[in-house]
Design an enzyme around this catalytic site. Structure first.
Site, mmCIF file in Angstrom:
data_model
loop_
_atom_site.group_PDB
_atom_site.id
_atom_site.type_symbol
_atom_site.label_atom_id
_atom_site.label_comp_id
_atom_site.label_asym_id
_atom_site.label_seq_id
_atom_site.Cartn_x
_atom_site.Cartn_y
_atom_site.Cartn_z
ATOM 1 N N CYS A 132 1.193 -1.018 0.171
ATOM 2 C CA CYS A 132 -0.094 -0.493 -0.180
ATOM 3 C C CYS A 132 0.820 1.070 -0.382
ATOM 4 O O CYS A 132 1.053 1.411 -0.894
ATOM 5 C CB CYS A 132 -0.989 0.067 1.095
ATOM 6 N N HIS B 8 -3.601 -4.677 0.844
ATOM 7 C CA HIS B 8 -2.750 -5.806 2.390
ATOM 8 C C HIS B 8 -3.118 -7.250 1.887
ATOM 9 O O HIS B 8 -4.050 -7.485 2.250
ATOM 10 C CB HIS B 8 -4.225 -4.835 3.633
ATOM 11 N N GLU C 22 -0.958 -9.482 3.315
ATOM 12 C CA GLU C 22 -1.071 -10.284 4.790
ATOM 13 C C GLU C 22 -2.540 -10.393 5.538
ATOM 14 O O GLU C 22 -2.347 -11.189 6.343
ATOM 15 C CB GLU C 22 -0.518 -8.841 6.035
#
Ligand code: GLN
Length: 543
Positions: A380, A515, A517
């Site tokens: 990001c 994102h 993750e």
């Protein structure tokens, strides 16, 4: 029939209620049950989207674009069940709905009150969208005794009456502290916290006791006696070396058995925990180690990057190595002199973030990674910084920056005012409210043929990842940047929004606008994290 497990906490905060609920969910799932987990947060914010990461830790974003509590991340990482907007509610959202209904005149002249209107709204949320699940685990945020938590406890007390005891079970998590000067474990705080719970009409079925050492039977008996439960219903939860050990330890202590018995389910099949055993084995006995520098802003509080830290651990699990994580405030790298600190690391990750502070340090870190061939992962804001760096130093765009930062001359990263969603077009303007107005949740991204990312995603042409940002890479500079070797290898299907960049000729340099993750699991490490750690392993053999 859906059964409900209510998880409350006592004595102190930060006991790991979210983890406890997630691990219990994983155990029930390992026995073949279908589970859903949700969190009820008593604070007045509508959602944690506008809260500082220092206050509240990471904001966890769901596929459907909700900005939620980080405990929902634990739920997903332990069960693999994608969380939804309907899995997190706050007092702010409940009151927002009630006040809007009152203004519409929906209450037909009635006095609107905490009981029954607020408690009914809470219970409506708990019961909604639960079809097809065997168990719904509801974690109540905060600590028993907090003023703002009272309507929630009152609501679940009422609901347990309505559902009947065979459909509602209460699990209360407490702390049993060790007092070194007395050389003793103390059960009194647990007794008091259960007393508090009982004073509002909730008798816990199971008391889970966090403790840093074994709790002798004599102390467990005392807890059972004072808390009005049987000895087997006092379950010790001792400290563990990795959070992924929690399901195994809980099972050893009989937590899932007592929970099922409390529902009258005595003949449930034993759980298959081989996946968790394998994960713990890989975390405990790695074959090597790599050093990853995380160059960010909120590095003082690791909860601010909870999912990121876990996703890196998952990348380690995939490669049988332990990632040693160096959390460094990017401001340090605003002076060239300190950059050499980064030269020996095996991977540099610049995570998501907001605001100008430390941005130049991130840009410097991206430049060092590019020039020295160190694996670089920009997430990001970390992608935006890498693109600005390439624009300035490779494409020669003087003054390249982001319009998020005051005084930016050439917005290589800027505010897109309109973009395509599944349902139509979304719009955004500079004067929008701060809450809930970013590009949020799952969006598709098309991967270029022959790109690194296409191969990492198993050859997929289109992937879906979760977003949370206001600014976008300005497509107007694509040609100039691609001429330097920065490939826009992932794009929104309409071709308007760059989603991924990778650097040709570099060992591993990937920036993603989303994102990744948020979707990584210990039993299913995200391909980008697995590959980044693999690149770090290769780098570790060079330095
Ligand atoms: N601040 C940047 C934006 O709003 C990046 C956000 C992020 O990293 N999550 O676009």
């Amino acid at each position: 029939m859906t059964r409900f497990i209510f998880v409350t906490g006592g004595v102190v905060s930060s006991l790991g209620k979210g983890l406890a609920a997630a691990a219990l969910g994983a155990l029930l799932q390992a026995r073949g049950y279908k589970v859903r987990l949700r969190k009820l947060d008593p604070y007045l914010n509508v959602d944690p989207g506008t809260m500082s990461p220092y206050q509240h830790g990471e904001v966890y974003v769901t596929d459907d674009g909700a900005e939620t509590d980080l405990d929902l991340g634990h739920y997903e990482r332990f069960t693999g069940v994608p969380a939804r907007q309907s899995d997190n509610i706050t007092t702010g959202r409940i009151y927002g709905g009630i006040i809007a209904a009152e203004r519409r005149g929906d209450y037909l002249g009635a006095t609107v009150q905490v009981i029954p209107h607020v408690t009914d709204a809470i219970n409506e949320f708990i019961l909604a969208d639960t079809e097809g699940n065997d168990f719904v685990l509801c974690e109540i945020g905060g600590t028993v005794g907090d003023i703002e938590g009272q309507p929630f406890l009152e609501a679940i007390r009422q609901l347990s009456n309505e559902l009947g005891r065979d459909r509602a079970v209460f699990v209360h998590l407490t702390l049993v502290p060790y007092i070194p000067s007395a050389g003793e474990l103390k059960t009194k705080p647990t007794q008091h916290s259960v007393k508090e719970l009982r004073s509002i009409g909730i008798q816990p079925d199971i008391v889970v006791c966090r403790c840093d050492r074994e709790i002798p039977e004599s102390e467990r008996k005392k807890i059972a006696l004072f808390c009005n439960v049987r000895l087997e219903q006092v379950v010790p939860a001792l400290d563990v070396s990795t959070i992924y050990e929690v399901p195994l330890r809980y099972h050893e202590q009989g937590l899932d058995d007592v929970v099922l018995r409390a529902f009258g389910l005595d003949d449930a099949p034993p759980p298959d925990l081989s996946v968790w055993e394998e994960i713990v084995e890989r975390v405990r006995a790695p074959e090597g180690e790599v050093t990853i520098a995380i160059v960010g802003k909120y590095t003082g509080l690791q909860d601010a990057y909870k999912s990121l830290g876990e996703a890196l651990v998952h990348g380690g699990i995939a490669n049988r190595v332990r990632p040693e994580l160096l959390w460094i405030d990017s401001e340090v790298f605003e002076t060239e002199a300190s950059l050499h600190q980064l030269e020996g690391v095996h991977g540099i990750l610049v995570p998501g973030g907001f605001g100008e502070r430390g941005a130049e340090g991130k840009i410097n870190a991206a430049r060092l990674a590019r020039e020295k061939g160190i694996p670089y992962f920009g997430i990001c804001l970390g992608m935006q910084m890498a693109v600005i760096e390439a624009a300035r130093n490779l494409a020669g765009i003087d003054g390249a920056g982001s319009s998020e930062f005051p005084g930016c001359r050439v917005p290589v990263v800027g505010l897109m005012t309109e973009w395509q969603t599944e349902g139509g077009r979304a719009v955004r303007s500079a004067g929008d409210d701060l809450g809930g107005t970013m590009r949020l949740g799952e969006y598709p991204c098309d991967l270029a043929d022959g790109s690194l990312v296409r191969s990492l995603y198993g050859g997929a042409e289109r992937i879906f990842e979760r977003h949370r940002h206001r600014y976008e890479i300005n497509i107007g500079h694509r040609e100039a940047l691609e001429a330097t070797g920065m490939w826009f290898s992932g794009m929104s299907p309409d071709g308007a929004l760059p989603e991924i960049v990778e650097l040709k000729g570099h060992p591993w340099f990937v920036g993603v606008q989303f994102h990744p993750e948020l979707k990584s699991k210990p039993f299913d490490p995200h391909p980008l994290f697995a590959s980044f750690i693999d690149a770090a392993v290769r780098q570790s053999r060079l330095v």
